[in-house]
Design a protein around this motif. Structure first.
Motif, PDB file in Angstrom:
ATOM      1  N   THR A 116      40.147  41.981  41.346  1.00 19.23           N
ATOM      2  CA  THR A 116      39.100  42.964  41.065  1.00 19.23           C
ATOM      3  C   THR A 116      39.042  44.023  42.160  1.00 19.23           C
ATOM      4  O   THR A 116      38.730  45.184  41.873  1.00 19.23           O
ATOM      5  CB  THR A 116      37.720  42.289  40.910  1.00 19.23           C
ATOM      6  OG1 THR A 116      37.443  41.524  42.081  1.00 19.23           O
ATOM      7  CG2 THR A 116      37.685  41.383  39.696  1.00 19.23           C
TER       8      THR A 116
ATOM      9  N   GLU B 261      39.493  47.890  41.116  1.00 21.96           N
ATOM     10  CA  GLU B 261      38.456  48.873  41.431  1.00 21.96           C
ATOM     11  C   GLU B 261      39.052  50.048  42.207  1.00 21.96           C
ATOM     12  O   GLU B 261      38.729  51.212  41.942  1.00 21.96           O
ATOM     13  CB  GLU B 261      37.317  48.230  42.227  1.00 21.96           C
ATOM     14  CG  GLU B 261      36.242  49.185  42.674  1.00 21.96           C
ATOM     15  CD  GLU B 261      35.440  49.827  41.549  1.00 21.96           C
ATOM     16  OE1 GLU B 261      34.773  50.851  41.814  1.00 21.96           O
ATOM     17  OE2 GLU B 261      35.472  49.327  40.405  1.00 21.96           O
TER      18      GLU B 261
ATOM     19  N   SER C 236      36.146  51.441  47.973  1.00 23.54           N
ATOM     20  CA  SER C 236      37.203  50.659  47.329  1.00 23.54           C
ATOM     21  C   SER C 236      38.486  50.661  48.165  1.00 23.54           C
ATOM     22  O   SER C 236      39.186  49.645  48.246  1.00 23.54           O
ATOM     23  CB  SER C 236      37.478  51.163  45.907  1.00 23.54           C
ATOM     24  OG  SER C 236      38.061  52.443  45.918  1.00 23.54           O
TER      25      SER C 236
END
Length: 112
Positions: A19, A23, A86
């Protein structure tokens, strides 16, 4: 392919499907739609990277102050903030993997 190479390939796959990386890719793709913001962020990152090799103390402080101000301005923009968060997350993940390898795989390196 030997066992280590297979494990490295698996690690790369796990990172790319995480994830955190997903992202990052999402934010990267969004940023491509805003070339002006992309340019500002790239300039900020380039200056920040160049600062790490800077030797002159006076210019180091000046550039550092300028980077702090630019960071504050960039962080006000939700898209830039999301991208920088991110990017930081994926960099920390990769850094933790490298640190773990360095700690666990003993290699004698003489003092220079």
């Amino acid at each position: 392919m030997n066992e280590i190479e297979k494990c490295v390939e698996e690690l790369i796959h796990l990172i790319k499907t995480s994830t955190i990386y997903q992202e990052y890719r999402f934010q990267e793709d969004r940023l491509l739609e805003n070339p002006d913001l992309r340019e500002r962020i790239d300039q900020y990152r380039s200056t920040n990277f160049g600062l790490q090799g800077q030797a002159d103390k006076d210019s180091l402080l000046e550039i550092s102050d300028r980077l702090v101000k630019e960071s504050r301005e960039l962080r006000k923009d939700p898209q830039a903030n999301a991208y920088l968060d991110s990017e930081l997350a994926i960099c920390k993940l990769i850094q933790s993997i490298c640190n773990r390898l360095s700690e666990e795989v003993e290699i004698r390196i003489p003092n220079v």
